[in-house]
Design an enzyme around this catalytic site. Structure first.
Site, mmCIF file in Angstrom:
data_model
loop_
_atom_site.group_PDB
_atom_site.id
_atom_site.type_symbol
_atom_site.label_atom_id
_atom_site.label_comp_id
_atom_site.label_asym_id
_atom_site.label_seq_id
_atom_site.Cartn_x
_atom_site.Cartn_y
_atom_site.Cartn_z
ATOM 1 N N CYS A 24 0.864 -1.175 0.000
ATOM 2 C CA CYS A 24 0.000 0.000 0.000
ATOM 3 C C CYS A 24 0.903 1.228 0.000
ATOM 4 C CB CYS A 24 -0.853 0.013 1.256
ATOM 5 S SG CYS A 24 -1.656 -1.538 1.615
ATOM 6 N N ARG A 69 1.542 1.584 -6.053
ATOM 7 C CA ARG A 69 1.766 0.610 -4.968
ATOM 8 C C ARG A 69 0.506 -0.192 -4.695
ATOM 9 N NH1 ARG A 69 6.217 1.275 -2.136
ATOM 10 N NH2 ARG A 69 5.332 0.191 -0.354
ATOM 11 N N TRP A 117 -3.613 -2.268 -1.932
ATOM 12 C CA TRP A 117 -3.671 -3.400 -2.864
ATOM 13 C C TRP A 117 -4.107 -4.572 -2.014
ATOM 14 C CZ3 TRP A 117 -0.696 -8.004 -4.069
ATOM 15 C CH2 TRP A 117 -0.945 -8.525 -5.347
ATOM 16 N N ASN A 144 0.810 0.629 6.076
ATOM 17 C CA ASN A 144 1.333 -0.194 4.989
ATOM 18 C C ASN A 144 2.211 -1.259 5.622
ATOM 19 O OD1 ASN A 144 2.406 -1.335 2.657
ATOM 20 N ND2 ASN A 144 4.049 0.177 2.538
ATOM 21 N N GLY A 145 1.855 -2.516 5.423
ATOM 22 C CA GLY A 145 2.662 -3.596 5.989
ATOM 23 C C GLY A 145 1.748 -4.728 6.427
ATOM 24 N N GLU A 160 10.273 -11.436 -22.625
ATOM 25 C CA GLU A 160 9.936 -10.099 -22.102
ATOM 26 C C GLU A 160 8.847 -9.454 -22.954
ATOM 27 O OE1 GLU A 160 9.976 -8.373 -19.643
ATOM 28 O OE2 GLU A 160 9.557 -6.362 -20.383
ATOM 29 N N LYS A 174 5.159 -8.030 -21.659
ATOM 30 C CA LYS A 174 4.661 -6.676 -21.945
ATOM 31 C C LYS A 174 3.263 -6.742 -22.545
ATOM 32 C CE LYS A 174 6.403 -4.625 -20.009
ATOM 33 N NZ LYS A 174 7.413 -5.283 -19.272
ATOM 34 N N GLU A 205 0.504 -8.313 -20.044
ATOM 35 C CA GLU A 205 0.183 -7.616 -18.783
ATOM 36 C C GLU A 205 -0.591 -6.318 -19.011
ATOM 37 O OE1 GLU A 205 3.293 -6.073 -16.263
ATOM 38 O OE2 GLU A 205 4.604 -5.739 -17.957
ATOM 39 N N HIS A 213 7.805 -28.795 -30.906
ATOM 40 C CA HIS A 213 7.743 -29.931 -29.966
ATOM 41 C C HIS A 213 6.479 -29.899 -29.132
ATOM 42 C CE1 HIS A 213 11.783 -31.169 -31.031
ATOM 43 N NE2 HIS A 213 12.151 -29.899 -30.961
ATOM 44 N N LYS A 258 2.835 -1.795 -9.284
ATOM 45 C CA LYS A 258 4.167 -1.499 -9.810
ATOM 46 C C LYS A 258 5.252 -2.130 -8.957
ATOM 47 C CE LYS A 258 7.228 0.518 -12.390
ATOM 48 N NZ LYS A 258 7.443 0.006 -13.757
#
Ligand code: AGP
Length: 622
Positions: free
Chosen positions: A28, A56, A101, A127-128, A499, A503, A506, A522, A617
């Site tokens: 958070c 966050r 979050w 936050n925690g 990568e 991108k 997401e 395969h 993020k």
């Protein structure tokens, strides 16, 4: 080569303990402000700060302001939604705010912060995670009528309990700090003393901002920089009292601590979109400048400019272990090529969250390199904590000065990419790769002017790509219309493919895989059907024809294909041709078209490009 003879089991068990103790650390953002009347409107300060902290976590948000009493506005949803709830008629000069979050329970008004004690005297944002929440509830608060599902309510309930029993509030807060096991960055308002507010920290990030006639707290500099560039770092188990004209720092035992402030070089403008519709597009465009800034930081006119302790350590290393998550891990896959092919140092890349299960046999003189844009990724930090206890050397390559992974590693190399706000990492990826290239060429005693020239050329080539975005929008609109997509490549192009796939998926939510081109036949080629987009990356002479034959294979099965190639390897039908660069450094440029394809695919879907669903993020949860 002798492998280190310490017990692998102890390492695995120890890291498992850390991951469990770390718990699912809530991710958070918090912000707080106190000023003299008529200084700044606390509502604007809090909402502006929270907007910068949404990376966050953006499931819910809330603020508490004080004006002849406490006023709380909070709900599930983004800060933009919160702004619609705030009563603009209330002016105030004291307040705290929070973005969340959700980890436990769905985002809801009930669970969003701030939370209040029963009497509503104390209000907190947190936050925690409190690991011993249940123990504290059972021991001290067995009959307490909790309102939310959060552990945060335990904090204000305990403070109030101790104050009601006669303890002075600041002592009560420090007592609660002593009881909590786990992580916290908290802001607390006591409605009986509105000329100040309190903050405290343990393992979660927290900064103090010093203003003229006001003072602030924030989870990072971005939440404060708009109002002041004077910051004080706060360390674990410290308690802070903030008044409009004074900040006092105490240890958990109550001993006052003197600490100087530092001036943050972050430019507030960096945290704005400016003319860009999205941070992601701005940050894609910033890559050439980020590389040029990197060159200025890591080179003098004719030589490298890297801390000798780091280069000496690298020289004495018999194996490198790269630890990272997500895009940073993908950068590590490229970095491995540099350390092995240029610097001749055996190198392994490990997914942070997997390291405890796939712990390697560790050499006598290892160097653990932690790649992390935010410097706060909990999966990576859990490994660093144990690596340090085992006495191994650690280097963090990060974009975040003063971050946890930076502070706790033996060495830090900053990537100087400038603030990266979009959840999808772009400029941090290319800058991380560039820093590893510089390290490897330094170790290989390659003339600095060679790598400087290569990186400068790469910056120019990227500019050529980002100056002509139309093609990427057209290709995205034409090809990226299906539910799935594949990126394929061989050798270093494969590392770019994984990568590129991240991108795209997401931010567009298209199910995308980055696949070794030679591996597709395969089994996975069974997924190819009419119109399935397959994008090939070709940057190496020795795999050019092979990858092209893989493209033919998928095309003959109905795939719609795009080829991204370096000019010297290109054919007339390749849709994206990039000017030639040093082949081993090619990932720094071949990734850019894929970033733009992802951007335009998400744009055409009308999605929230900078804040994709379910993501954040900085992932400070395991
Ligand atoms: C990348 O686009 C994602 N946002 C994510 O994979 C990110 O790279 C990962 O969470 C690691 O973050 P870090 O670099 O801050 O450690």
């Amino acid at each position: 080569m002798l492998v280190h003879n310490f017990s692998i089991i102890s390492l695995i068990l120890a890291i498992l303990v850390i991951l469990i103790l770390e718990g699912d650390k809530r991710m958070c953002g918090i912000v707080g402000y106190i000023g003299f009347k008529n200084e700044l409107d606390v509502k604007d300060v809090l909402l502006s700060g929270l907007s910068k902290l949404e990376y966050r976590g953006y499931d819910s948000a809330g603020i508490c302001i004080y004006n002849e009493g406490i006023h709380i506005f909070k709900d599930a949803g983004r800060v933009e939604h919160l702004k619609t709830l705030v009563d603009d008629s209330i002016t105030a000069n004291l307040g705290i705010g929070h973005t969340r979050w959700a980890t436990h329970g769905k985002p809801s008004k009930r669970n969003s912060h701030p939370h209040q004690s029963l009497s509503t005297r104390f209000t907190v944002v947190h936050n925690g995670v409190i690991e011993n929440e249940i123990e504290l509830r059972e021991k001290y608060l067995s009959n307490y009528p909790f309102v939310s599902e959060t552990d945060t309510e335990v904090i204000v309930a305990l403070i109030e309990k101790f104050v009601m029993e006669g303890t002075e509030p600041t002592i009560a807060i420090r007592q609660v700090m002593g009881l909590i096991k786990g992580s916290y960055a908290i802001g607390i308002i006591d409605s009986e003393t509105p000329d100040k507010f309190y903050a405290a920290k343990n393992k979660s990030p927290l900064l103090i901002g010093l203003g003229n006639n006001f003072n602030m707290i924030g989870s990072d500099a971005m939440s404060i920089i708009k109002y002041t560039n004077k910051f004080i770092e706060i360390y674990d188990q410290e308690f802070i009292v903030l008044a409009a004209d004074k900040v006092s720092i105490y240890s958990i035992l109550g001993n006052q601590i003197e600490r100087n402030y530092y001036v943050e070089t972050l430019d507030a403008a960096d945290t704005e979109k400016g003319v860009y519709p999205h941070y992601m597009l701005k940050e894609i465009d910033e890559q050439p400048f980020a590389l040029r800034r990197l060159i200025s930081e890591y080179f003098t006119d004719t030589d490298y400019n890297i801390d000798a302790d780091i280069t000496d350590t690298l020289r004495n290393t018999d194996r490198i272990y790269i630890i990272a998550a997500g895009t940073s891990m993908h950068a590590g896959l490229v970095g491995k090529q540099f350390f092995e092919q240029i610097a001749n140092i055996p190198t392994e890349v490990h997914i942070s969250s997997e390291f405890i299960y796939n712990t390697p046999l560790i050499n006598d003189n290892p160097l653990f390199i932690f790649l992390s844009q935010s410097g706060e990724t909990a999966d990576s930090r859990a490994v660093l904590v144990k690596i340090k206890e085992l006495g191994f050397k650690s280097l963090t390559i990060t974009n975040a000065k003063g971050s946890t992974l930076s502070r706790e590693a033996d060495y830090t190399l900053l990537i100087h990419a400038g603030v990266e706000i979009a959840v999808a990492s772009t400029k941090a990826y290319t800058s991380q790769i560039a820093v590893m290239a510089i390290l490897a060429t330094k170790e290989a005693e390659i003339d600095a002017t060679v790598i400087k020239k290569d990186l400068s050329l790469i910056a120019n080539v990227i500019e050529g790509i980002t100056d002509n975005k139309t093609i990427f929008k057209e290709l995205a609109d034409q090809y990226l219309t299906k539910r799935s997509c594949f990126y394929i490549g061989r050798h270093i192009d494969y590392f770019v493919a994984v990568e590129a796939a991240l991108k795209l998926k997401e931010i567009s939510y298209i199910q995308t895989e980055g696949f070794a081109a030679g591996e597709l036949k395969h089994g996975t080629i069974a997924l190819i059907e009419e119109g399935t987009p397959v994008i090939a990356i070709i940057s190496q002479e020795n795999i050019n024809l092979n990858t092209r034959s893989n493209i033919k294979e998928v095309k003959s099965r109905g795939a719609s294909t795009i080829i991204i190639s370096l000019k010297s390897l290109s054919s007339a039908t390749d849709q994206i041709v990039i000017d030639d660069v040093s082949p081993i450094l090619s990932p720094i440029v071949t990734i850019v078209p894929t970033q733009l394809l992802a951007y335009y695919a998400a744009l055409s879907r009308g999605l929230d490009i900078d804040k994709p669903r379910n993501l954040a993020k900085s992932v400070t949860v395991e």
